[in-house]
Write a protein that holds these residues in place. Structure first.
Motif, mmCIF file in Angstrom:
data_model
loop_
_atom_site.group_PDB
_atom_site.id
_atom_site.type_symbol
_atom_site.label_atom_id
_atom_site.label_comp_id
_atom_site.label_asym_id
_atom_site.label_seq_id
_atom_site.Cartn_x
_atom_site.Cartn_y
_atom_site.Cartn_z
ATOM 1 N N VAL A 1 1.511 11.759 -14.030
ATOM 2 C CA VAL A 1 2.783 12.201 -13.473
ATOM 3 C C VAL A 1 2.631 13.485 -12.661
ATOM 4 O O VAL A 1 3.206 13.607 -11.586
ATOM 5 C CB VAL A 1 3.822 12.408 -14.592
ATOM 6 C CG1 VAL A 1 5.077 13.063 -14.044
ATOM 7 C CG2 VAL A 1 4.152 11.083 -15.244
ATOM 8 N N GLU A 2 1.846 14.423 -13.159
ATOM 9 C CA GLU A 2 1.800 15.741 -12.520
ATOM 10 C C GLU A 2 0.680 15.911 -11.496
ATOM 11 O O GLU A 2 0.708 16.844 -10.712
ATOM 12 C CB GLU A 2 1.686 16.846 -13.582
ATOM 13 C CG GLU A 2 2.720 16.785 -14.698
ATOM 14 C CD GLU A 2 4.156 16.984 -14.201
ATOM 15 O OE1 GLU A 2 4.345 17.446 -13.054
ATOM 16 O OE2 GLU A 2 5.089 16.670 -14.968
ATOM 17 N N THR B 1 -1.995 12.898 -10.332
ATOM 18 C CA THR B 1 -2.303 11.687 -9.597
ATOM 19 C C THR B 1 -1.135 11.176 -8.754
ATOM 20 O O THR B 1 -1.296 10.778 -7.608
ATOM 21 C CB THR B 1 -2.704 10.617 -10.624
ATOM 22 O OG1 THR B 1 -4.056 10.826 -10.984
ATOM 23 C CG2 THR B 1 -2.534 9.250 -10.074
ATOM 24 N N ARG B 2 0.049 11.196 -9.352
ATOM 25 C CA ARG B 2 1.224 10.706 -8.638
ATOM 26 C C ARG B 2 1.981 11.830 -7.964
ATOM 27 O O ARG B 2 3.099 11.639 -7.515
ATOM 28 C CB ARG B 2 2.161 9.965 -9.611
ATOM 29 C CG ARG B 2 1.637 8.600 -10.015
ATOM 30 C CD ARG B 2 2.577 7.936 -10.992
ATOM 31 N NE ARG B 2 3.719 7.328 -10.364
ATOM 32 C CZ ARG B 2 3.788 6.042 -10.016
ATOM 33 N NH1 ARG B 2 2.783 5.251 -10.240
ATOM 34 N NH2 ARG B 2 4.867 5.561 -9.459
ATOM 35 N N ALA C 1 0.811 13.797 -5.362
ATOM 36 C CA ALA C 1 -0.150 14.188 -4.339
ATOM 37 C C ALA C 1 0.386 15.268 -3.413
ATOM 38 O O ALA C 1 -0.365 15.922 -2.701
ATOM 39 C CB ALA C 1 -0.578 12.980 -3.533
ATOM 40 N N ASN C 2 1.698 15.482 -3.454
ATOM 41 C CA ASN C 2 2.281 16.488 -2.579
ATOM 42 C C ASN C 2 2.041 17.901 -3.102
ATOM 43 O O ASN C 2 1.821 18.819 -2.337
ATOM 44 C CB ASN C 2 3.785 16.257 -2.458
ATOM 45 C CG ASN C 2 4.222 16.294 -1.012
ATOM 46 O OD1 ASN C 2 3.384 16.347 -0.126
ATOM 47 N ND2 ASN C 2 5.507 16.272 -0.776
ATOM 48 N N ARG D 1 -2.649 17.291 -4.225
ATOM 49 C CA ARG D 1 -3.271 17.718 -2.964
ATOM 50 C C ARG D 1 -4.582 18.457 -3.234
ATOM 51 O O ARG D 1 -5.594 18.186 -2.619
ATOM 52 C CB ARG D 1 -2.279 18.624 -2.220
ATOM 53 C CG ARG D 1 -2.794 19.084 -0.878
ATOM 54 C CD ARG D 1 -1.773 18.832 0.229
ATOM 55 N NE ARG D 1 -1.865 17.507 0.819
ATOM 56 C CZ ARG D 1 -0.899 16.942 1.547
ATOM 57 N NH1 ARG D 1 0.217 17.573 1.761
ATOM 58 N NH2 ARG D 1 -1.074 15.748 2.050
ATOM 59 N N LEU E 1 -7.204 15.928 -4.335
ATOM 60 C CA LEU E 1 -7.401 14.701 -3.571
ATOM 61 C C LEU E 1 -8.868 14.270 -3.506
ATOM 62 O O LEU E 1 -9.171 13.098 -3.680
ATOM 63 C CB LEU E 1 -6.833 14.850 -2.154
ATOM 64 C CG LEU E 1 -5.466 14.214 -1.920
ATOM 65 C CD1 LEU E 1 -5.107 14.260 -0.447
ATOM 66 C CD2 LEU E 1 -5.464 12.776 -2.410
ATOM 67 N N ARG F 1 -9.943 10.707 -4.748
ATOM 68 C CA ARG F 1 -10.536 9.782 -3.784
ATOM 69 C C ARG F 1 -11.889 9.264 -4.271
ATOM 70 O O ARG F 1 -12.245 8.116 -4.036
ATOM 71 C CB ARG F 1 -10.724 10.530 -2.458
ATOM 72 C CG ARG F 1 -10.907 9.656 -1.263
ATOM 73 C CD ARG F 1 -11.293 10.472 -0.058
ATOM 74 N NE ARG F 1 -10.252 11.430 0.314
ATOM 75 C CZ ARG F 1 -9.690 11.453 1.537
ATOM 76 N NH1 ARG F 1 -10.035 10.544 2.428
ATOM 77 N NH2 ARG F 1 -8.788 12.362 1.824
ATOM 78 N N GLY G 1 -3.899 0.882 -8.098
ATOM 79 C CA GLY G 1 -2.434 0.963 -8.064
ATOM 80 C C GLY G 1 -1.793 0.120 -9.138
ATOM 81 O O GLY G 1 -0.832 0.530 -9.781
ATOM 82 N N GLU H 1 -2.320 1.893 -12.519
ATOM 83 C CA GLU H 1 -1.505 3.097 -12.652
ATOM 84 C C GLU H 1 -0.042 2.743 -12.827
ATOM 85 O O GLU H 1 0.703 3.407 -13.556
ATOM 86 C CB GLU H 1 -1.704 4.004 -11.441
ATOM 87 C CG GLU H 1 -1.359 5.447 -11.753
ATOM 88 C CD GLU H 1 -1.505 6.346 -10.548
ATOM 89 O OE1 GLU H 1 -2.578 6.937 -10.397
ATOM 90 O OE2 GLU H 1 -0.543 6.463 -9.778
#
Lengths: 202, 202
Positions: B111-112, B114-115, B117-118, B122, B125, B129, B163, B166
């Motif tokens: 939640v904090e 992986t999901r 990314a903003n 970031r 990443l 990746r 995906g 997750e």
DNA sequence: AGACCGATTGACTGGTCAGTCAACCAGCGA
DNA sequence: TCGCTGGTTGACTGACCAGTCAATCGGTCT
């Protein structure tokens, strides 16, 4: 509101919403100040509070506006008398199309709501769940007609399908994978091929 | 630090990290105050800053600690001389197992970071990746050996696979789908069956 | 004993914003 | 011309909280 006899030359409310999309997409919801939205919209700080009761409500509005279209599209796809595979293709196509058409809005929806189930998503869990359910329904119908195998729970399949698509969009959003027009075109059929046919050769 | 001749009876640093997992899982990162972590750990406010230079660093530490295990597991799975399908099974099994073993920690990671990314994602990443890339490598090898079809880009397949998993975890986390032991057991094989065999009957 | 040092404490500060509000403006009807 | 009304403005406030820091504690070495 919008149903006034003569609408004003500029719809400030819309202007604020559009500005919010840009700013949220650029900086993320948490690190945008309300003043950023006002500045981007070329409007006074207080006006945001004239049209929306809080910063949260601006995001809510953006989400609801868009998500209701998605729900309608899924249910519409299901209504058509085509194969379940084609229905899934229509759903994937709609989502990819939405991203292609307005990447900033979709970025905001996904990053700040759909993938943020802890903060904003929580409020909208029911609507989000409705999308999963509608997809599951398509899968279940496919199983009944024998076009899909029956040993995979429709809910499971639905989550896998939606998760795969959302992950692709996320990849595009954060430039983890390339996002050219060709990629968009392929995406729809590749996701559906993966989910329906599988990776192993037939 | 921990390499002292005689370790202290209680490792306060660890105590703080464990408390942070619980609090982050319960309230989300943004709405936990550093004082919440300290309280939960039964420790003074300032001590958190003795061991970590910021609130962010606490989350970073939790993520890096866990994600490095995931990366190791994926690469380990690839090293074994089994079929690509079995490799994917191992990966799915590890992720599901991680959730089963410590749902709160996995909730925080997903939640904090992986999901998200903003914000946090970031920063991480590159590591995230790396996981996608390792999975893509498994798929690519499967294609070379002819065990996987060649017309689906490995990167695409990797994103779909990750995906899907997750999304399942997210479903469990937010109670969108049931999370019983039986579900955990099935999950691994169902995801792999979906991705490798597809929804359509063979 | 007494000096030393890292662990531990928690009161305090500085900065940041969301949301409020009183004033201002523009058009319109009387 | 003179209100009246609803859109518009932006300075201001109150709350919140991350991070700082000086003081205290407790163990160890001499």
């Amino acid at each position: 509101m919008a149903s006034k006899a003569s609408a004003p030359a500029v719809d400030k409310r819309r202007q604020i919403l559009d500005a919010a999309i840009r700013v949220f997409a650029r900086q993320g919801f948490h690190s945008t100040r309300v003043s950023d939205i006002a500045d981007e919209a070329g409007v006074a700080y207080g006006l945001v509070y004239h049209y929306f009761k809080s910063k949260d409500e601006v995001l809510n509005e953006l989400f609801v506006e868009r998500w209701s279209l998605l729900l309608a599209a899924i249910e519409e796809a299901d209504r058509e008398g085509v194969s379940p595979r084609q229905k899934l293709e229509a759903v994937a196509g709609f989502i990819v199309g939405s991203y292609r058409h307005d990447p900033e809005l979709m970025k905001v929806i996904i990053v700040e709501v759909t993938r943020a189930a802890n903060s904003f998503g929580r409020t909208h869990l029911p609507e989000i769940r409705r999308a999963y359910d509608s997809i599951a329904k398509i899968v279940a119908e496919g199983q009944e007609s024998g076009e899909f195998r029956r040993d995979i729970d429709p809910t499971f399949a639905s989550m896998s399908f939606y998760g795969a698509i959302e992950q692709l969009l996320t990849g595009w959003i954060f430039e983890v994978i390339p996002a050219s027009d060709a990629d968009f075109d392929q995406a729809k059929s590749l996701v559906v091929a993966t989910i329906c046919d599988g990776l192993e050769p037939r």
